[in-house]
Design an enzyme around this catalytic site. Structure first.
Site, mmCIF file in Angstrom:
data_model
loop_
_atom_site.group_PDB
_atom_site.id
_atom_site.type_symbol
_atom_site.label_atom_id
_atom_site.label_comp_id
_atom_site.label_asym_id
_atom_site.label_seq_id
_atom_site.Cartn_x
_atom_site.Cartn_y
_atom_site.Cartn_z
ATOM 1 N N ASP A 82 1.906 -13.286 0.408
ATOM 2 C CA ASP A 82 2.600 -12.026 0.142
ATOM 3 C C ASP A 82 2.545 -11.712 -1.363
ATOM 4 O O ASP A 82 2.816 -12.591 -2.193
ATOM 5 C CB ASP A 82 4.066 -12.193 0.617
ATOM 6 C CG ASP A 82 4.834 -10.897 0.674
ATOM 7 O OD1 ASP A 82 4.210 -9.829 0.849
ATOM 8 O OD2 ASP A 82 6.084 -10.951 0.564
ATOM 9 N N HIS A 180 12.005 -3.146 -2.339
ATOM 10 C CA HIS A 180 12.312 -4.561 -2.126
ATOM 11 C C HIS A 180 13.757 -4.853 -2.536
ATOM 12 O O HIS A 180 14.256 -4.282 -3.503
ATOM 13 C CB HIS A 180 11.383 -5.434 -2.976
ATOM 14 C CG HIS A 180 9.960 -5.418 -2.510
ATOM 15 N ND1 HIS A 180 8.916 -5.028 -3.311
ATOM 16 C CD2 HIS A 180 9.398 -5.743 -1.311
ATOM 17 C CE1 HIS A 180 7.772 -5.125 -2.636
ATOM 18 N NE2 HIS A 180 8.040 -5.547 -1.413
ATOM 19 N N SER A 211 14.424 -4.863 4.665
ATOM 20 C CA SER A 211 15.842 -5.268 4.690
ATOM 21 C C SER A 211 16.713 -4.069 4.382
ATOM 22 O O SER A 211 16.471 -3.361 3.394
ATOM 23 C CB SER A 211 16.113 -6.357 3.636
ATOM 24 O OG SER A 211 15.547 -7.568 4.031
HETATM 25 P P1 13P Z 1 12.922 -7.074 1.594
HETATM 26 O O1 13P Z 1 13.305 -8.265 0.756
HETATM 27 O O2 13P Z 1 13.496 -5.814 1.085
HETATM 28 O O3 13P Z 1 13.195 -7.316 3.026
HETATM 29 O O4 13P Z 1 11.339 -6.891 1.446
HETATM 30 C C1 13P Z 1 10.478 -7.884 1.907
HETATM 31 C C2 13P Z 1 9.072 -7.575 1.609
HETATM 32 O O5 13P Z 1 8.655 -6.442 1.582
HETATM 33 C C3 13P Z 1 8.167 -8.708 1.353
HETATM 34 O O6 13P Z 1 6.916 -8.319 0.908
#
Ligand code: 13P
Length: 284
Positions: A82, A180, A211
């Protein structure tokens, strides 16, 4: 069972109109929670590790743990890099057994973004690994990656078409108003922009920063072409809050096999809810 690339998983989601949830993992216990919940619900899932997670856990450990989980639960699993920014780093990790990578050059000018992504695609496809890249840029914080609101910008649909064509990527992360981390106020997603991107681009689209995004909005995004939904912050909060509560009420506890159990159970609830939100249950 074994670790696979995300190419076929996301294509299946695209064909059948659901999304594969990608859960950020950090250690043995978080991998176990995602794998066992996926197996119980019959859901395809992606285990996502940021550069920070790879540093923390060690890539060889992560590959081994995820491989063991795939074998134990007899499900195919994707271990995905990621928000990786460095091509040499990606190459090393793909050679170590990871078959799915995001090259994030979204902070670079358009031509530089294309050149960096194209180079990673050439290498990864030769190795049988799939590649995700981002056009536009999400705000917020994901580990070491911090983008202030002033630098965040949404994906241009026409540029997205050119970007996909010239890079050869397998999936495209879009910026349509998510961020994020935690939201200070409810996010307003640009659904019209997502529909316009979908018209221009026929590869699976990826929603980062899920999230705190209401389920109804995520479902609408899935209807408009989102095939992968990334979740990190909500998992971390559930895990940490349950552990804090347990240690608060058991001040003498020192055995991780005790204080990690409620943390894992709390995380499992969130994972299960996100699988339902993505409509990926029963799709394995
Ligand atoms: P969140 O932490 O907002 O859920 O985002 C996760 C994400 O996009 C990881 O690449």
């Amino acid at each position: 069972m074994y670790l696979i690339s995300s190419h076929e998983m996301l294509k299946d989601a695209q064909r059948r109109g659901y999304a594969v949830p990608a859960f950020n993992i950090h250690n043995l216990e978080t991998v176990q929670v995602v794998a066992r919940t996926a197996a119980r619900m019959g859901s395809p899932v992606i285990l996502a590790g940021t550069p920070g997670t790879c540093r923390h856990a060690g890539v060889e450990y992560l590959v081994s743990i995820c491989q063991a989980a795939a074998q134990q639960y007899r499900i195919p699993l994707v271990l995905h890099l990621d928000h990786h920014e460095d091509e040499q780093d990606i190459r090393r990790k793909v050679e170590a057994g990871i078959h799915s990578a995001m090259i994030d050059a979204s902070h670079c000018p358009f031509e530089e973004n294309i050149a960096k992504v194209r180079s990673v695609v050439t290498f990864c496809h030769r190795m049988g690994a799939s590649v995700e890249a981002e056009l536009g840029q999400l705000g917020g914080q994901e580990d070491d990656l911090v983008v202030d609101a002033g630098h965040a910008h949404l994906t241009d649909p026409l540029k997205a078409a050119e970007f996909v064509l010239r890079t050869g990527i397998d999936s495209l992360a879009v910026a349509i108003g998510t961020a994020h981390g935690l939201y200070k106020e409810e996010p307003h997603l640009d659904f019209a922009r997502l529909a316009a991107i979908r018209q221009q681009v026929d590869i699976p689209l990826v929603l980062h920063g899920a999230s705190g995004v209401p389920e109804v909005d995520v479902r609408r995004c899935i209807g408009l072409g989102i095939c992968k939904v990334n979740v990190a912050t909500e998992l971390k909060i559930a895990f940490a809050d349950a552990m804090k509560a347990f240690l608060g009420s058991h001040p003498d506890a020192s055995d991780p096999r005790q204080y990690l159990v409620p943390a894992m159970a709390a995380m499992e609830e969130v994972v299960a809810a996100k699988i339902c939100m993505c409509m990926s249950d029963g799709k394995l």
